[in-house]
Design an enzyme around this catalytic site. Structure first.
Site, PDB file in Angstrom:
ATOM      1  N   ARG A 192     -18.339 -16.673  39.514  1.00 37.50           N
ATOM      2  CA  ARG A 192     -18.081 -15.230  39.406  1.00 37.50           C
ATOM      3  C   ARG A 192     -17.795 -14.645  40.789  1.00 37.50           C
ATOM      4  O   ARG A 192     -16.954 -13.762  40.945  1.00 37.50           O
ATOM      5  CB  ARG A 192     -19.239 -14.504  38.728  1.00 37.50           C
ATOM      6  CG  ARG A 192     -20.569 -14.613  39.457  1.00 37.50           C
ATOM      7  CD  ARG A 192     -21.638 -13.728  38.855  1.00 37.50           C
ATOM      8  NE  ARG A 192     -22.927 -13.908  39.518  1.00 37.50           N
ATOM      9  CZ  ARG A 192     -23.878 -13.000  39.553  1.00 37.50           C
ATOM     10  NH1 ARG A 192     -23.704 -11.830  38.971  1.00 37.50           N
ATOM     11  NH2 ARG A 192     -25.023 -13.243  40.155  1.00 37.50           N
TER      12      ARG A 192
ATOM     13  N   HIS B 163     -28.498 -13.883  25.670  1.00 39.60           N
ATOM     14  CA  HIS B 163     -27.402 -13.746  26.619  1.00 39.60           C
ATOM     15  C   HIS B 163     -26.756 -15.083  26.984  1.00 39.60           C
ATOM     16  O   HIS B 163     -25.809 -15.104  27.778  1.00 39.60           O
ATOM     17  CB  HIS B 163     -27.907 -13.065  27.901  1.00 39.60           C
ATOM     18  CG  HIS B 163     -28.131 -11.593  27.753  1.00 39.60           C
ATOM     19  ND1 HIS B 163     -28.917 -11.055  26.752  1.00 39.60           N
ATOM     20  CD2 HIS B 163     -27.666 -10.538  28.471  1.00 39.60           C
ATOM     21  CE1 HIS B 163     -28.929  -9.733  26.868  1.00 39.60           C
ATOM     22  NE2 HIS B 163     -28.174  -9.393  27.897  1.00 39.60           N
TER      23      HIS B 163
ATOM     24  N   SER C 189     -22.289  -7.279  38.265  1.00 41.26           N
ATOM     25  CA  SER C 189     -22.564  -8.624  37.764  1.00 41.26           C
ATOM     26  C   SER C 189     -21.293  -9.433  37.562  1.00 41.26           C
ATOM     27  O   SER C 189     -21.232 -10.617  37.877  1.00 41.26           O
ATOM     28  CB  SER C 189     -23.327  -8.546  36.434  1.00 41.26           C
ATOM     29  OG  SER C 189     -24.609  -7.996  36.608  1.00 41.26           O
TER      30      SER C 189
ATOM     31  N   GLY D 248      -3.599  -3.086  11.634  1.00 41.52           N
ATOM     32  CA  GLY D 248      -4.017  -3.633  10.347  1.00 41.52           C
ATOM     33  C   GLY D 248      -5.523  -3.759  10.336  1.00 41.52           C
ATOM     34  O   GLY D 248      -6.186  -3.238   9.437  1.00 41.52           O
TER      35      GLY D 248
ATOM     36  N   GLU E 195     -17.496  -2.782  25.071  1.00 40.90           N
ATOM     37  CA  GLU E 195     -16.708  -4.012  25.214  1.00 40.90           C
ATOM     38  C   GLU E 195     -15.497  -4.033  24.284  1.00 40.90           C
ATOM     39  O   GLU E 195     -14.397  -4.426  24.692  1.00 40.90           O
ATOM     40  CB  GLU E 195     -17.584  -5.246  24.940  1.00 40.90           C
ATOM     41  CG  GLU E 195     -18.689  -5.469  25.940  1.00 40.90           C
ATOM     42  CD  GLU E 195     -19.986  -4.763  25.546  1.00 40.90           C
ATOM     43  OE1 GLU E 195     -21.000  -4.960  26.240  1.00 40.90           O
ATOM     44  OE2 GLU E 195     -19.975  -4.019  24.526  1.00 40.90           O
TER      45      GLU E 195
ATOM     46  N   HIS F  41       0.849  -1.195   0.000  1.00 37.85           N
ATOM     47  CA  HIS F  41       0.000   0.000   0.000  1.00 37.85           C
ATOM     48  C   HIS F  41       0.886   1.248   0.000  1.00 37.85           C
ATOM     49  O   HIS F  41       1.246   1.762   1.060  1.00 37.85           O
ATOM     50  CB  HIS F  41      -0.898   0.010   1.234  1.00 37.85           C
ATOM     51  CG  HIS F  41      -1.817  -1.177   1.317  1.00 37.85           C
ATOM     52  ND1 HIS F  41      -1.384  -2.417   1.738  1.00 37.85           N
ATOM     53  CD2 HIS F  41      -3.143  -1.295   1.051  1.00 37.85           C
ATOM     54  CE1 HIS F  41      -2.409  -3.263   1.714  1.00 37.85           C
ATOM     55  NE2 HIS F  41      -3.484  -2.606   1.302  1.00 37.85           N
TER      56      HIS F  41
ATOM     57  N   ARG G 192     -23.073 -17.849  36.766  1.00 37.77           N
ATOM     58  CA  ARG G 192     -23.979 -17.008  37.550  1.00 37.77           C
ATOM     59  C   ARG G 192     -24.530 -17.790  38.735  1.00 37.77           C
ATOM     60  O   ARG G 192     -24.746 -17.242  39.816  1.00 37.77           O
ATOM     61  CB  ARG G 192     -25.136 -16.514  36.672  1.00 37.77           C
ATOM     62  CG  ARG G 192     -26.162 -15.659  37.420  1.00 37.77           C
ATOM     63  CD  ARG G 192     -27.268 -15.211  36.474  1.00 37.77           C
ATOM     64  NE  ARG G 192     -28.210 -14.310  37.129  1.00 37.77           N
ATOM     65  CZ  ARG G 192     -29.331 -14.696  37.741  1.00 37.77           C
ATOM     66  NH1 ARG G 192     -29.644 -15.991  37.784  1.00 37.77           N
ATOM     67  NH2 ARG G 192     -30.127 -13.813  38.305  1.00 37.77           N
TER      68      ARG G 192
ATOM     69  N   HIS H  50      -3.805   3.170  -3.476  1.00 41.56           N
ATOM     70  CA  HIS H  50      -4.051   2.646  -2.132  1.00 41.56           C
ATOM     71  C   HIS H  50      -3.359   1.312  -1.894  1.00 41.56           C
ATOM     72  O   HIS H  50      -2.589   1.170  -0.943  1.00 41.56           O
ATOM     73  CB  HIS H  50      -5.548   2.483  -1.866  1.00 41.56           C
ATOM     74  CG  HIS H  50      -5.823   1.748  -0.583  1.00 41.56           C
ATOM     75  ND1 HIS H  50      -5.815   2.371   0.644  1.00 41.56           N
ATOM     76  CD2 HIS H  50      -6.089   0.433  -0.335  1.00 41.56           C
ATOM     77  CE1 HIS H  50      -6.065   1.476   1.590  1.00 41.56           C
ATOM     78  NE2 HIS H  50      -6.233   0.288   1.016  1.00 41.56           N
TER      79      HIS H  50
END
Length: 655
Positions: free
Chosen positions: A348, A464, A375, A113, A402, A24, A511, A255
């Site tokens: 957890r 979930h 949580s 990248g 996230e 490139h 959980r 490009h």
């Protein structure tokens, strides 16, 4: 001279891409003036001491423009970037890969990248700089993170998360220069975007300005203004892609393809660059090496300050990494207590309890969560939040971001001085997979605390419930995926993850409450083997039950029922498939045995092949989950002790 220094970048780029017949050239040629001004007038790096802790960081977020990085590193005099590396751009075994890869060559701060990753990772670098500064002061920590970003980086969704996060934290040592060349692979940017990027950054609390990306003094003035502003800064640099190529500049043709011999010849004339390919005049090389000499002087002065600092010991210790001996001692005492008390806990919660020990023992762990602290249970007693007004804390509220959380953790780990961990629900690993993949590719110690790991989360339902997620993470090279069965295995997983300097780890945590199964203390970290016999038979095995996480309890209950009917069933807990695969073939054969096998996991079967073999069956998920209480879901999908007993008996009869 600065213009000729920039032309050296352009010449090396077009010659290297042409020799490789791949690459490139457009971005490095268009950005050469911006990069030259940045390095010549501002940046502090020392190629002779490439790991200098207080160096400025330069991140080429538009990683396809890698020849910009390689050209600069050659011109500066990095000892691992001779001209042969430039001549052999993109060739097997060379450091000059198609995109900059961390660890392949000095002066590459992070792998880029995948567009958007660089700018998001840079937020982690800038956070780490401010956090380290709050602990050790300006004399030891006072550097900038500079980023060159392209249009594609800013189109990627992760950029929004990163920009917002940086503005909220007020990361004034972060300066982003945008290659505003109005070109994408498909053509003009107006085909796909009309966003006012300057207004976008300003809305997120950044200092913003726009300049001609080929006016050196204007570029310098913009960078100087950015350094004097307390906010993160965004400089829109209007550039011409492929600058200097008379027939192709300003078009998408530059490009991602070589210019061609004829265009290169014309470019040499247009740039007044009469030199042969891969030839740099002495005066230009000397000018670039003066930048390295300036950095070497700054590094020497810093080293003297460190030597005389009363905080030198703590500073070096933070960079060295965790005190694993102290951690092992503290965790061994804790695991002994767990085995004696045998609590019933969600893993957890067991993770949070283990973190209480970890965070009291190690001084440089940095926790966080993507708006799920209550949580994920990632914050422990005594932790304080990092804020724009106070960077001395050790807990980061990442917000519902996230992907940027994972990228920022990569940046924190790459910067040095901290060990990051961050939490969200396991199913949202897909939201941050691009950054997790780079954790693995770069071999960085980043720990992902991913809770609500199965249909056991219950009523939140299939959106979930991560039935396929564990298998997808196990498929990723150089990623350790732990799914502990109880509080003891959870503590072991934490110790192992913290001790693994070159591999990221995922902790898949429940959980629902799980009983402690390891009620006899052992100094040996059984989880380190990946799988081990939790319950052995008194004679020859009739069947081996292999399970992970919350389903190990089901396997134990099934073994009891089988034993009541005279069936000898061993139980193998397999918290980490990757660690088990690293063991000797003899150990694996001893653990798995020759009897028929039943695999049990509230997830899909994929990834279980090596453990099960041919004479086997699998109790797990073959579809998405549903919304209902956890016990009802396990019964509905047939993941029960009764189902395991029936499957075992059928296998035995078939043999």
């Amino acid at each position: 001279m600065e213009k000729q220094m920039a032309n050296a970048i352009r010449a090396l780029t077009m010659d290297a891409v042409q020799a490789a017949n791949s690459g490139h050239p457009g971005a490095p040629m268009g950005l050469a003036d911006v990069a030259t001004v940045l390095f010549n007038r501002f940046i502090n790096i020392d190629p002779a001491n490439d790991q200098w802790a207080d160096r400025d960081r330069f991140i080429m977020s538009a990683g396809h423009g890698s020849m910009l990085v390689y050209s600069i590193n050659h011109l500066l005099g990095y000892d691992d970037m001779p001209m042969d590396q430039i001549r052999n751009f993109r060739q097997m075994g060379m450091r000059t890969a198609g995109h900059p890869e961390y660890g392949h060559a000095k002066g590459i701060e992070t792998t880029t990248g995948p567009l958007g990753q660089g700018i998001a990772t840079a937020v982690g670098f800038a956070l780490a700089e401010r956090m380290q500064n709050a602990r050790f002061g300006d004399d030891l920590v006072d550097h900038y993170t500079y980023v060159i970003s392209g249009d594609g980086c800013l189109m990627e969704g992760i950029s929004h998360e990163a920009i917002d996060m940086a503005g909220n934290f007020g990361l004034g040592k972060l300066i982003v220069m945008w290659d505003d060349n109005s070109i994408t692979i498909d053509g003009s940017t107006d085909l796909s975007t009309s966003t006012n990027q300057v207004a976008r950054f300003a809305a997120a609390g950044w200092h913003v300005t726009s300049v001609d990306g080929h006016d050196n003094d204007a570029i310098a003035a913009a960078i100087a203004a950015a350094k004097s502003d307390p906010r993160p800064s965004f400089i829109a640099c209007k550039t011409i892609i492929g600058y200097g190529a008379p027939n192709k500049q300003g078009t998408s043709a530059t490009h991602g393809a070589p210019l061609g011999d004829d265009e290169i010849s014309l470019t040499r004339k247009a740039l007044n660059w009469p030199h042969a390919p891969f030839t740099i005049p002495t005066d230009i090389k000397t000018a670039w090496e003066a930048i390295a000499a300036r950095g070497n002087k700054a590094q020497s002065e810093w080293a003297a300050r460190l030597q005389s600092s009363p905080q030198a010991g703590n500073f070096r210790a933070a960079l060295k990494g965790p005190d694993l001996d102290a951690l092992h001692s503290a965790m061994a005492d804790y695991r002994k207590t767990l085995s004696a008390d045998a609590p019933k806990l969600a893993t957890r919660k067991a993770s949070q309890m283990a973190l209480e020990i970890v965070n009291k023992t190690l001084s440089n762990t940095v926790g966080g969560s993507a708006d799920l602290t209550g949580s994920n249970l990632t914050r422990t007693s005594g932790m304080t939040p990092v804020t724009a007004k106070d960077f001395s804390g050790d807990y980061l509220y990442y917000g519902v971001r996230e992907h940027a959380m994972a990228a920022a953790m990569n940046g924190i780990a790459l910067h040095g001085g901290f060990i990051p961990y961050g939490g969200t629900f396991l199913v949202f690993a897909d939201y941050m997979r691009g950054s997790m993949r780079l954790s693995a590719l770069m071999g960085k110690r980043v720990i992902y605390v991913l809770t609500h790991d199965s249909i056991g989360l219950g009523e939140d339902g299939p959106t979930h419930q991560p039935v396929e997620t564990i298998a997808s993470l196990r498929a990723m090279p150089n990623m350790k995926v732990y799914r502990p069965a109880d509080a003891v295995e959870t503590a072991e997983a934490w110790e192992l993850a913290l001790g693994d300097a070159n591999t990221p780890s995922v902790l898949c945590l429940s959980r629902q409450g799980l009983p402690t199964l390891r009620t006899e203390h052992s100094d040996t970290l059984q989880t380190a083997k990946g799988a081990y016999v939790l319950r052995e038979t008194s004679g020859d095995r009739d069947v081996t039950l292999i399970a992970t996480g919350s389903e190990v309890e089901i396997a134990m209950n099934a073994a009891d029922r089988l034993a009541a009917n005279g069936v000898q069933a061993a139980v193998v807990s397999a918290p980490c498939f990757e660690a088990f695969a690293e063991q000797t073939s003899q150990y694996r054969a001893e653990i798995l045995g020759s009897a028929p096998r039943v695999g049990i996991e509230a997830a899909i079967k994929q990834s279980w092949g090596a453990l099960l073999g041919d004479n086997s069956t699998f109790i797990g998920m073959g579809s998405f989950g549903a919304s209902a209480p956890a016990d009802e879901l396990y019964a509905h999908f047939g993941i029960t002790a009764d189902a395991v007993v029936d499957a075992a008996n059928d296998l035995i009869k078939g043999n």
